[in-house]
Design a protein around this motif. Structure first.
Motif, PDB file in Angstrom:
ATOM      1  N   GLU A 163       0.831  -1.203   0.000  1.00 50.18           N
ATOM      2  CA  GLU A 163       0.000   0.000   0.000  1.00 50.18           C
ATOM      3  C   GLU A 163       0.866   1.254   0.000  1.00 50.18           C
ATOM      4  O   GLU A 163       0.545   2.252  -0.660  1.00 50.18           O
ATOM      5  N   ASP A 164       1.968   1.202   0.745  1.00 46.97           N
ATOM      6  CA  ASP A 164       2.863   2.362   0.806  1.00 46.97           C
ATOM      7  C   ASP A 164       3.487   2.641  -0.565  1.00 46.97           C
ATOM      8  O   ASP A 164       3.625   3.808  -0.973  1.00 46.97           O
ATOM      9  N   ALA A 166       2.178   1.848  -3.486  1.00 47.45           N
ATOM     10  CA  ALA A 166       1.122   2.352  -4.360  1.00 47.45           C
ATOM     11  C   ALA A 166       0.840   3.824  -4.063  1.00 47.45           C
ATOM     12  O   ALA A 166       0.696   4.645  -4.979  1.00 47.45           O
ATOM     13  N   ARG A 167       0.781   4.168  -2.784  1.00 47.07           N
ATOM     14  CA  ARG A 167       0.500   5.553  -2.397  1.00 47.07           C
ATOM     15  C   ARG A 167       1.644   6.477  -2.828  1.00 47.07           C
ATOM     16  O   ARG A 167       1.399   7.583  -3.328  1.00 47.07           O
ATOM     17  N   ALA A 168       2.870   6.007  -2.679  1.00 44.53           N
ATOM     18  CA  ALA A 168       4.025   6.829  -3.066  1.00 44.53           C
ATOM     19  C   ALA A 168       4.013   7.085  -4.573  1.00 44.53           C
ATOM     20  O   ALA A 168       4.315   8.192  -5.033  1.00 44.53           O
ATOM     21  N   TYR A 169       3.664   6.058  -5.351  1.00 40.75           N
ATOM     22  CA  TYR A 169       3.590   6.235  -6.807  1.00 40.75           C
ATOM     23  C   TYR A 169       2.497   7.235  -7.155  1.00 40.75           C
ATOM     24  O   TYR A 169       2.696   8.118  -7.995  1.00 40.75           O
ATOM     25  N   TYR A 170       1.350   7.103  -6.520  1.00 49.24           N
ATOM     26  CA  TYR A 170       0.219   8.005  -6.790  1.00 49.24           C
ATOM     27  C   TYR A 170       0.609   9.452  -6.503  1.00 49.24           C
ATOM     28  O   TYR A 170       0.373  10.349  -7.323  1.00 49.24           O
ATOM     29  N   ASP A 171       1.233   9.686  -5.360  1.00 50.53           N
ATOM     30  CA  ASP A 171       1.581  11.051  -4.966  1.00 50.53           C
ATOM     31  C   ASP A 171       2.623  11.667  -5.891  1.00 50.53           C
ATOM     32  O   ASP A 171       2.585  12.873  -6.161  1.00 50.53           O
ATOM     33  N   PHE A 294      -7.439   8.037  -5.227  1.00 50.84           N
ATOM     34  CA  PHE A 294      -6.477   6.943  -5.079  1.00 50.84           C
ATOM     35  C   PHE A 294      -7.144   5.579  -5.181  1.00 50.84           C
ATOM     36  O   PHE A 294      -6.636   4.681  -5.857  1.00 50.84           O
ATOM     37  N   ASP A 295      -8.284   5.405  -4.524  1.00 49.60           N
ATOM     38  CA  ASP A 295      -8.952   4.095  -4.537  1.00 49.60           C
ATOM     39  C   ASP A 295      -9.334   3.672  -5.953  1.00 49.60           C
ATOM     40  O   ASP A 295      -9.249   2.490  -6.298  1.00 49.60           O
ATOM     41  N   ARG A 298      -6.149   2.668  -7.958  1.00 47.27           N
ATOM     42  CA  ARG A 298      -5.315   1.609  -7.358  1.00 47.27           C
ATOM     43  C   ARG A 298      -4.924   0.525  -8.359  1.00 47.27           C
ATOM     44  O   ARG A 298      -3.768   0.076  -8.388  1.00 47.27           O
TER      45      ARG A 298
END
Length: 356
Positions: A163-164, A166-171, A294-295, A298
């Motif tokens: 999850e971290d 994925a979140r880092a890529y999104y940001d 984000f969701d 994903r």
């Protein structure tokens, strides 16, 4: 297996490791005792050049400078791919993978069906036309299967996306999930005919009077813009009642962007003099900048991060296999080509091989 018969045979031919009994093969390199010969290299070179649309004969065209340049360009990656394939096939055999009779029959049946080959005789003729036997086909299909299974079980199945991550890529890639604002317009054009000496003043005045009348019809007169556009416009969009878009505001010219920015949805612009004549625009609709949550993003994130990690992990795996292998170079030119191929790979110059 959605490949044409010819494509399957070309792949098989390119991967073939064949030593003819009636000639002495020139061995270029041994990998854990398995040989890679000059014939093997030439088969792969010919296959690669044909994929690029070049029909050549290495024996008769060997003096061709253009051909030599092409070979210099493709050979480093070919040598790297060939050795990596040998290592992957050897690893697959160590793990006990093999192509069963049932699997082979299923593949052959699919080839026949997709290429409308309804008899065994026709299939054998097709093999013969490619200078192959059933044994050749099975051996090389098995090699392809072994490579794929090792890739899947030894590399792909061990890659996960946290999850971290994925979140880092999104940001850090927010723009990839952000869509530019769009607008949908309607236009009406009254063109100004020109003669060989330029624009006729009288014609321009007449066109201006006409567009002023049209604007009054769609503003104070309350007539539907689309109806009037269909009746009076001289633009190609007349067939769609003047409709343009939806289009990204980033694709608008600077002048049109200013006009659109000054309009509210449903509003009609002032009369505008352009190179085409006199124009009116109506802002039919607009959408703001939208960023996918984000969701919702994903799944796309997982695919993109997985692709990046797959490439990195796959290269690490190949480096490990190479380090553990006993590689005996019998030709220094081929060794130098291999080293050049690795160098290109590391610098990102080499194209990603289709087998990977």
């Amino acid at each position: 297996m959605k490949k044409t018969f010819v494509a399957v045979l070309c792949l098989a031919l390119a991967a073939a490791v064949t030593v003819r009994a009636d000639i002495v093969e020139q061995i270029l390199v041994k990998v854990n005792g398995e040989i890679f010969t000059k014939t093997d290299l030439e088969q792969r070179q010919v296959s690669t050049l044909r994929q690029r649309g070049q029909q050549i004969d290495l024996k008769t065209d060997s003096a061709n400078q253009q051909l030599r340049k092409a070979l210099d360009d493709i050979t480093p990656q070919i040598v790297v791919d060939a050795l990596d394939e040998m290592l992957l096939v050897q690893r697959g055999k160590e793990l006990g993978y093999k192509l069963s009779d049932e699997q082979f029959k299923g593949i052959v049946d699919s080839i026949k069906k997709e290429n409308k080959i309804d008899t065994e005789e026709k299939f054998q003729e097709a093999l013969k036309s490619e200078n192959m036997t059933m044994t050749d086909l099975r051996r090389n299909l098995e090699r392809s299967m072994l490579v794929q299974r090792v890739q899947q079980n030894e590399v792909m199945s061990k890659i996960g996306i946290t999850e971290d991550e994925a979140r880092a890529y999104y940001d850090s890639h927010l723009s990839e999930f952000t869509s530019a604002p769009t607008v949908t317009l309607r236009e009406i054009l009254v063109s100004i005919p020109a003669d060989g000496r330029g624009v006729n003043v009288g014609a321009e005045e007449a066109a201006k009077a006409k567009i002023d009348t049209i604007r009054a019809r769609v503003t104070t007169g309350g007539e539907p813009f689309d109806k009037v556009a269909g009746e009076t416009s001289e633009a190609a969009s007349k067939a769609n009642s003047g409709l343009i878009g939806p289009i990204s505001v980033n694709d608008l010219s600077g002048d049109l962007r200013k006009i659109v920015d000054s309009l509210k949805v449903g509003a009609v612009s002032d009369v505008i003099r352009t190179a085409r004549g006199f124009q009116l625009f109506k802002l039919e609709s607009s959408t703001p900048i939208e960023t996918m949550p984000f969701d919702q993003a994903r799944e796309q994130i997982s695919e993109r991060v997985f692709t990046d990690k797959r490439k990195a992990e796959y290269q690490k795996y190949l480096e490990k296999l190479r380090a553990q292998a006993i590689i005996e170079w019998k030709n220094q030119d081929i060794k130098r080509a291999f080293e050049e191929g690795l160098k290109r790979q590391q610098s990102g110059v080499a194209a990603t091989p289709s087998a990977r």
